[in-house]
Design an enzyme around this catalytic site. Structure first.
Site, PDB file in Angstrom:
ATOM      1  N   LYS A 138     109.271 114.590 -34.877  1.00 51.99           N
ATOM      2  CA  LYS A 138     109.977 115.670 -35.570  1.00 51.99           C
ATOM      3  C   LYS A 138     110.153 115.312 -37.038  1.00 51.99           C
ATOM      4  CE  LYS A 138     114.190 118.513 -35.254  1.00 51.99           C
ATOM      5  NZ  LYS A 138     115.493 118.706 -34.562  1.00 51.99           N
ATOM      6  N   SER A 177     116.596 123.371 -33.097  1.00 47.53           N
ATOM      7  CA  SER A 177     115.760 123.286 -34.290  1.00 47.53           C
ATOM      8  C   SER A 177     114.424 122.596 -34.034  1.00 47.53           C
ATOM      9  CB  SER A 177     116.514 122.526 -35.383  1.00 47.53           C
ATOM     10  OG  SER A 177     116.751 121.169 -34.989  1.00 47.53           O
ATOM     11  N   SER A 190     119.354 120.846 -29.982  1.00 50.24           N
ATOM     12  CA  SER A 190     118.029 121.014 -30.591  1.00 50.24           C
ATOM     13  C   SER A 190     116.895 120.297 -29.880  1.00 50.24           C
ATOM     14  CB  SER A 190     118.069 120.563 -32.057  1.00 50.24           C
ATOM     15  OG  SER A 190     118.903 121.412 -32.802  1.00 50.24           O
TER      16      SER A 190
END
Length: 509
Positions: free
Chosen positions: A79, A154, A178
């Protein structure tokens, strides 16, 4: 499609260890997959140009007889909230566009030391502010189950990469859900470890008291194997727990729910959840009960205030953490026409570099911390946080783990809630309490909702430091479900190569 990309991480690691497959072959297969479908999915912001070189080095070390870790040679996506030496790290924001850090985040360093091969950086909501990955400055990620729907947020990029077979594993971060909410809507597994169980050093901070790095995978065992790699004390992180951790992979392998007391949080099992989400949730509880678990209803009356408290605490911490992006030290710099003072350059840079959701939360957080309002807002939110923690303590005095649906609905259409932030925030109603309390949570796929054929998940929560309980119950349920389905849930996902070709023909890619 290469058969290699369909292998879960544990099976791929076994083939690598036996010499049946090389890391170069496995890495190339995944890079080819990224090239084939990521134009349609948009899971990646950056693909690592040195991935094959890294894989070749692992193969050389293995051939030389060097003792390697259990996941050595396995590719992994990262990420973009985690800084990576030699690769851009933007946190999904224009304000960090082109910034290449001089060091690795501790979880990234650990996966490199374990011999894993970073494939690249995955898309995310800007500074992890969002539940759909639509707030990325670089465009939304698409759900591999339906390219017109969100992949969660997210960390939608990491979940979509794993679900689309672009990577067998990924690193994510979880501030209010997330990792877990994207897992729910993409049919993947996602774990938020105990706060402090995995180092946050090098994770670009959103809300420092809530953020936690964790694994994203296609199976519970794969998540556990990655958890074992990244967990442990880090002196660079003052919130890092110094405890020794048991093997999470061992907890999956001995999965047994006989006598396990599972608490169902009644406040998170209501008509406000989509019918198909609740149906799969209760079916999973029945399967666990049939295998020896005891299902107990528990109450957490203060959970209903968790979202309100969270959306005061998070913006307050975010407004402080994001003050560092001032155009002076790193990242974007916008100079007004004719020049300007430092303050004017800073204002112009932040206006151009931050997106609307980030600005909204900075303004809200700054207001909540301002003189005259601190006690009324931020101080009161912290008191509610204590009440949520007390609810968890009371619940865990009665049961071993808690269970809830991971999110209220299946994946919604891209753009459907973009102009309704309050509706968007409610996606995290079931995941936020764990972050407020610092307890660990995992989302495990439970099937497809009958009304729309999209994935749903069940969330298990455990007391702090008891992450292994999650892998025990998650592994047990997964084994039962996979046996019933006749294979993994993702084997039912659409053929993305067809979607990719259609998108190319229509000029989307």
């Amino acid at each position: 499609m290469s058969d290699l990309i369909r292998l879960n991480a544990a099976d791929l690691a076994a083939k690598l260890a036996s010499g049946e497959v090389s890391s170069v072959e496995a890495t190339k297969a995944h890079l080819d997959r990224i090239a084939a479908v990521d134009g349609a999915v948009h899971a990646f912001l950056h693909v690592n140009a040195e991935a094959l070189e890294t894989a070749a080095d692992v193969d050389r070390r293995r051939a030389a007889g060097e003792e390697l870790g259990p996941l050595a040679g396995v590719p992994i996506a990262v990420k973009d909230v985690l800084v990576t030496k030699g690769m851009p790290s933007t946190s999904g924001s224009r304000i960090l566009e082109g910034w290449i850090p001089p060091y690795d985040a501790t979880p990234v360093r650990k996966v490199r030391e374990a011999g894993m091969v970073p494939l690249g950086k995955t898309n995310m909501d800007e500074f992890a502010m969002g539940s759909s990955t639509e707030h990325s400055a670089y465009g939304p990620t698409h759900n591999p189950w339906d390219l017109d729907r969100i992949p969660g947020g997210s960390g939608g990029g990491s979940a979509a990469a794993v679900a689309a077979f672009e990577a067998p594993l990924a690193l994510g971060s979880d501030t209010g859900g997330s990792i877990r909410q994207p897992a729910h809507v993409t049919g993947t597994v996602g774990t938020k470890p105990t706060y402090g169980g995995v180092s946050r050093y090098g994770s670009i901070a959103l809300a420092s008291s809530l953020d936690q790095v964790g694994p994203v995978s296609r199976t519970v065992l794969d998540a556990a194997l990655l958890h074992d790699v990244i967990a442990g004390h880090d002196p660079h992180d003052q919130t890092s727990i110094p405890d020794a951790w048991p093997s999470m992979a061992d907890a999956v392998r001995r999965a047994d729910v006989s006598g396990l007391r599972i608490g169902v949080v009644k406040e998170l099992d209501s008509d406000g959840f989509q019918a198909g989400v609740r149906q799969r949730f209760h079916e999973s509880l029945e399967l666990l009960a049939a295998n020896g678990a005891e299902i107990v209803e528990v109450s957490a009356p203060n959970f209903e205030y968790a979202i309100a408290a969270y959306y005061l605490i998070l913006p307050a911490e975010a407004s402080s953490n994001l003050a560092k992006f001032d155009s002076v030290r790193f990242g974007l710099r916008v100079v007004p026409e004719g020049g300007g003072t430092v303050e004017e350059v800073m204002a112009a840079t932040r206006e151009a570099g931050f997106g609307p959701e980030v600005k909204r939360r900075i303004i809200l957080g700054t207001y909540a911390l301002s003189a005259g309002y601190y006690d009324a807002y931020y101080g009161s939110a912290q008191k509610v946080r204590t009440l949520v923690q007390q609810d968890f303590d009371a619940a865990f005095a009665q049961v071993d783990v808690l269970a809830t649906p991971t999110a209220p609905t299946t994946a919604f259409k891209l753009g459907e809630k973009l102009d309704d932030p309050l509706s968007m925030y409610l996606n995290d109603v079931a995941t936020i309490p764990a972050n407020l309390a610092g307890v660990p949570g995992i989302s495990v796929p439970t099937g497809l909702a009958p009304e729309d054929g999209l994935p749903v998940g069940i969330q298990f929560l455990a007391p702090a430091r008891e992450d292994a309980r999650l892998y025990n119950v998650g592994g047990a349920l997964e084994a039962i479900l996979v046996d019933r389905w006749g294979g993994p849930l993702l084997s039912q996902a659409p053929d993305l190569s067809t979607h990719e070709l259609m998108a190319t023909e229509e000029g989307v890619v």
